[in-house]
Design a protein around this motif. Structure first.
Motif, PDB file in Angstrom:
ATOM      1  N   LYS A 210       0.840  -1.199   0.000  1.00  0.00           N
ATOM      2  CA  LYS A 210       0.000   0.000   0.000  1.00  0.00           C
ATOM      3  C   LYS A 210       0.875   1.249   0.000  1.00  0.00           C
ATOM      4  O   LYS A 210       1.988   1.249   0.522  1.00  0.00           O
ATOM      5  N   ALA A 211       0.327   2.311  -0.579  1.00  0.00           N
ATOM      6  CA  ALA A 211       1.055   3.581  -0.608  1.00  0.00           C
ATOM      7  C   ALA A 211       1.239   4.107   0.811  1.00  0.00           C
ATOM      8  O   ALA A 211       0.408   3.883   1.696  1.00  0.00           O
ATOM      9  N   PHE A 212       2.335   4.816   1.017  1.00  0.00           N
ATOM     10  CA  PHE A 212       2.688   5.329   2.336  1.00  0.00           C
ATOM     11  C   PHE A 212       1.711   6.398   2.821  1.00  0.00           C
ATOM     12  O   PHE A 212       1.288   7.280   2.076  1.00  0.00           O
ATOM     13  N   LYS A 213       1.339   6.276   4.093  1.00  0.00           N
ATOM     14  CA  LYS A 213       0.648   7.347   4.802  1.00  0.00           C
ATOM     15  C   LYS A 213       1.246   7.436   6.199  1.00  0.00           C
ATOM     16  O   LYS A 213       1.479   6.400   6.832  1.00  0.00           O
ATOM     17  N   PRO A 214       1.501   8.648   6.690  1.00  0.00           N
ATOM     18  CA  PRO A 214       2.096   8.790   8.031  1.00  0.00           C
ATOM     19  C   PRO A 214       1.236   8.122   9.088  1.00  0.00           C
ATOM     20  O   PRO A 214       0.012   8.136   9.003  1.00  0.00           O
ATOM     21  N   ILE A 215       1.886   7.525  10.087  1.00  0.00           N
ATOM     22  CA  ILE A 215       1.156   6.784  11.111  1.00  0.00           C
ATOM     23  C   ILE A 215       1.456   7.262  12.523  1.00  0.00           C
ATOM     24  O   ILE A 215       0.939   6.703  13.482  1.00  0.00           O
ATOM     25  N   ARG A 216       2.278   8.277  12.691  1.00  0.00           N
ATOM     26  CA  ARG A 216       2.602   8.745  14.042  1.00  0.00           C
ATOM     27  C   ARG A 216       1.320   9.150  14.775  1.00  0.00           C
ATOM     28  O   ARG A 216       0.497   9.900  14.256  1.00  0.00           O
ATOM     29  N   VAL A 236      -3.977  12.190   1.441  1.00  0.00           N
ATOM     30  CA  VAL A 236      -4.169  11.637   0.101  1.00  0.00           C
ATOM     31  C   VAL A 236      -2.847  11.722  -0.647  1.00  0.00           C
ATOM     32  O   VAL A 236      -1.890  12.346  -0.192  1.00  0.00           O
ATOM     33  N   HIS A 237      -2.800  11.103  -1.816  1.00  0.00           N
ATOM     34  CA  HIS A 237      -1.641  11.208  -2.697  1.00  0.00           C
ATOM     35  C   HIS A 237      -2.018  12.094  -3.884  1.00  0.00           C
ATOM     36  O   HIS A 237      -3.063  11.898  -4.506  1.00  0.00           O
ATOM     37  N   ASP A 238      -1.162  13.066  -4.190  1.00  0.00           N
ATOM     38  CA  ASP A 238      -1.439  13.914  -5.342  1.00  0.00           C
ATOM     39  C   ASP A 238      -0.974  13.225  -6.622  1.00  0.00           C
ATOM     40  O   ASP A 238      -0.503  12.080  -6.604  1.00  0.00           O
ATOM     41  N   GLU A 239      -1.086  13.933  -7.762  1.00  0.00           N
ATOM     42  CA  GLU A 239      -0.759  13.324  -9.048  1.00  0.00           C
ATOM     43  C   GLU A 239       0.724  12.986  -9.192  1.00  0.00           C
ATOM     44  O   GLU A 239       1.117  12.174 -10.034  1.00  0.00           O
ATOM     45  N   LYS A 240       1.567  13.580  -8.346  1.00  0.00           N
ATOM     46  CA  LYS A 240       3.009  13.291  -8.382  1.00  0.00           C
ATOM     47  C   LYS A 240       3.430  12.237  -7.366  1.00  0.00           C
ATOM     48  O   LYS A 240       4.599  11.920  -7.242  1.00  0.00           O
ATOM     49  N   GLY A 241       2.471  11.696  -6.626  1.00  0.00           N
ATOM     50  CA  GLY A 241       2.782  10.671  -5.645  1.00  0.00           C
ATOM     51  C   GLY A 241       3.139  11.202  -4.271  1.00  0.00           C
ATOM     52  O   GLY A 241       3.477  10.430  -3.372  1.00  0.00           O
ATOM     53  N   ASN A 242       3.071  12.544  -4.090  1.00  0.00           N
ATOM     54  CA  ASN A 242       3.360  13.119  -2.783  1.00  0.00           C
ATOM     55  C   ASN A 242       2.210  12.857  -1.824  1.00  0.00           C
ATOM     56  O   ASN A 242       1.046  12.802  -2.221  1.00  0.00           O
ATOM     57  N   VAL A 243       2.532  12.690  -0.547  1.00  0.00           N
ATOM     58  CA  VAL A 243       1.499  12.563   0.482  1.00  0.00           C
ATOM     59  C   VAL A 243       1.149  13.958   0.976  1.00  0.00           C
ATOM     60  O   VAL A 243       2.017  14.711   1.410  1.00  0.00           O
ATOM     61  N   ILE A 244      -0.133  14.301   0.902  1.00  0.00           N
ATOM     62  CA  ILE A 244      -0.558  15.660   1.273  1.00  0.00           C
ATOM     63  C   ILE A 244      -1.815  15.583   2.133  1.00  0.00           C
ATOM     64  O   ILE A 244      -2.521  14.575   2.163  1.00  0.00           O
ATOM     65  N   SER A 253     -13.235  25.246  -2.468  1.00  0.00           N
ATOM     66  CA  SER A 253     -12.472  25.394  -3.713  1.00  0.00           C
ATOM     67  C   SER A 253     -11.184  26.192  -3.536  1.00  0.00           C
ATOM     68  O   SER A 253     -10.399  26.297  -4.472  1.00  0.00           O
ATOM     69  N   ILE A 254     -10.961  26.749  -2.373  1.00  0.00           N
ATOM     70  CA  ILE A 254      -9.775  27.592  -2.186  1.00  0.00           C
ATOM     71  C   ILE A 254      -8.839  27.020  -1.121  1.00  0.00           C
ATOM     72  O   ILE A 254      -7.965  27.708  -0.607  1.00  0.00           O
ATOM     73  N   CYS A 255      -9.028  25.725  -0.804  1.00  0.00           N
ATOM     74  CA  CYS A 255      -8.182  25.097   0.213  1.00  0.00           C
ATOM     75  C   CYS A 255      -6.772  24.914  -0.315  1.00  0.00           C
ATOM     76  O   CYS A 255      -6.562  24.511  -1.467  1.00  0.00           O
ATOM     77  N   ASN A 256      -5.761  25.153   0.530  1.00  0.00           N
ATOM     78  CA  ASN A 256      -4.364  24.933   0.174  1.00  0.00           C
ATOM     79  C   ASN A 256      -3.912  23.567   0.670  1.00  0.00           C
ATOM     80  O   ASN A 256      -4.029  23.264   1.870  1.00  0.00           O
ATOM     81  N   ASP A 257      -3.403  22.741  -0.224  1.00  0.00           N
ATOM     82  CA  ASP A 257      -2.876  21.452   0.176  1.00  0.00           C
ATOM     83  C   ASP A 257      -1.638  21.644   1.050  1.00  0.00           C
ATOM     84  O   ASP A 257      -0.877  22.597   0.892  1.00  0.00           O
ATOM     85  N   VAL A 258      -1.451  20.718   1.962  1.00  0.00           N
ATOM     86  CA  VAL A 258      -0.277  20.737   2.831  1.00  0.00           C
ATOM     87  C   VAL A 258       0.546  19.491   2.551  1.00  0.00           C
ATOM     88  O   VAL A 258       0.115  18.385   2.834  1.00  0.00           O
TER      89      VAL A 258
END
Length: 261
Positions: A210-216, A236-244, A253-258
């Motif tokens: 499974k794709a990585f998600k933080p678990i701390r 979630v994972h974005d289109e580049k595979g980053n965890v955000i 519609s104006i939320c900033n991903d972290v």
């Protein structure tokens, strides 16, 4: 004449001193040999430091050495396998603490999960504090993302996609580990066959990870900072595979991903 009469006694004393000197040399050589043997005996274990989420990579490494007929139950410390973990009557952290008092060698299986694991971080600190040598096997991060104190290994090999492993580097890694546990090193062909057999066993299992998600546990999900939203953000994972972190409100519609990783 008195001087001449003492020559035999003088010769006897000198001979005794020479014999004692030679004995001292022999004893020192024996002592050095004893220390070498003790060092060899105390360097006969390898710790595989890993996160349980990516246990399959540790299994892959163990399989390579099993294929080379290495007695892994005596030579390896690997807490994800009952054959190589702490005895039933010993607490795992006490077992690892005692292990770091030995002259062990460490294999780090470095991943995003590794850096998200408190036990893994503790192991890196213990290894650094006791001056352990180590190798890095990298799963899903870039080498320049590896932090001190494990950023200067004997060798570093990417193993994320084991079907595309650099065989030359992996063979060198195997030779380094065999040297640390005082085992004879076979030919490149035999080591390559051992690696290929392990790849055959574990390649499909690794593809299913499974794709990585933080678990701390302390990593609370933030709330969306958009005006009049304040809804929780989910991993979630974005289109580049980053965890955000992304807002769970579909109307926002104006939320900033972290970005996390």
């Amino acid at each position: 004449m008195k001087f001449l009469s003492t020559l035999p006694e003088t010769r006897r004393i000198l001979n005794n001193r020479l014999e004692q000197h030679e004995m001292d040399i022999v004893m020192e050589e024996n002592f050095q040999f004893y220390r070498t043997v003790q060092s060899m005996e105390n360097t006969r274990r390898v710790l595989i430091s890993h996160s349980r989420q990516y246990k399959v990579y540790g299994d892959f490494v163990v399989k390579i050495f099993e294929n080379l007929n290495i007695d892994i139950t005596k030579l390896f410390i690997y807490t994800s396998d009952n054959r190589m973990t702490a005895p039933n009557d010993v607490e795992i952290f006490d077992y690892l603490k005692d292990s770091f008092r030995e002259n062990i060698y460490v294999i780090y299986i470095i991943s995003k999960y590794f850096y998200d694991s408190n036990p893994c971080i503790l192991e890196t600190g213990a290894a650094w504090a006791t001056n352990k040598n180590y190798s890095n096997l990298i799963v899903d991060i870039e080498p320049n993302e590896i932090d001190k104190p494990i950023d200067a290994p004997d060798i570093s090999v990417r193993i994320g996609d084991i079907e595309k492993i650099d065989l030359e580097s992996m063979i060198k890694f195997v030779r380094i580990v065999l040297g640390k546990i005082n085992c004879p090193s076979p030919s490149d062909l035999i080591i390559r066959n051992a690696i290929d057999q392990a790849v055959t066993v574990y390649s499909e299992l690794i593809k299913k990870l499974k794709a990585f998600k933080p678990i701390r546990k302390y990593q609370a999900h933030p709330l969306c900072k958009a005006r009049n939203c304040n809804q929780p953000m989910d991993l979630v994972h974005d289109e580049k595979g980053n965890v955000i972190y992304r807002c769970t409100n579909p109307l926002c519609s104006i939320c900033n991903d972290v970005k996390i990783y």
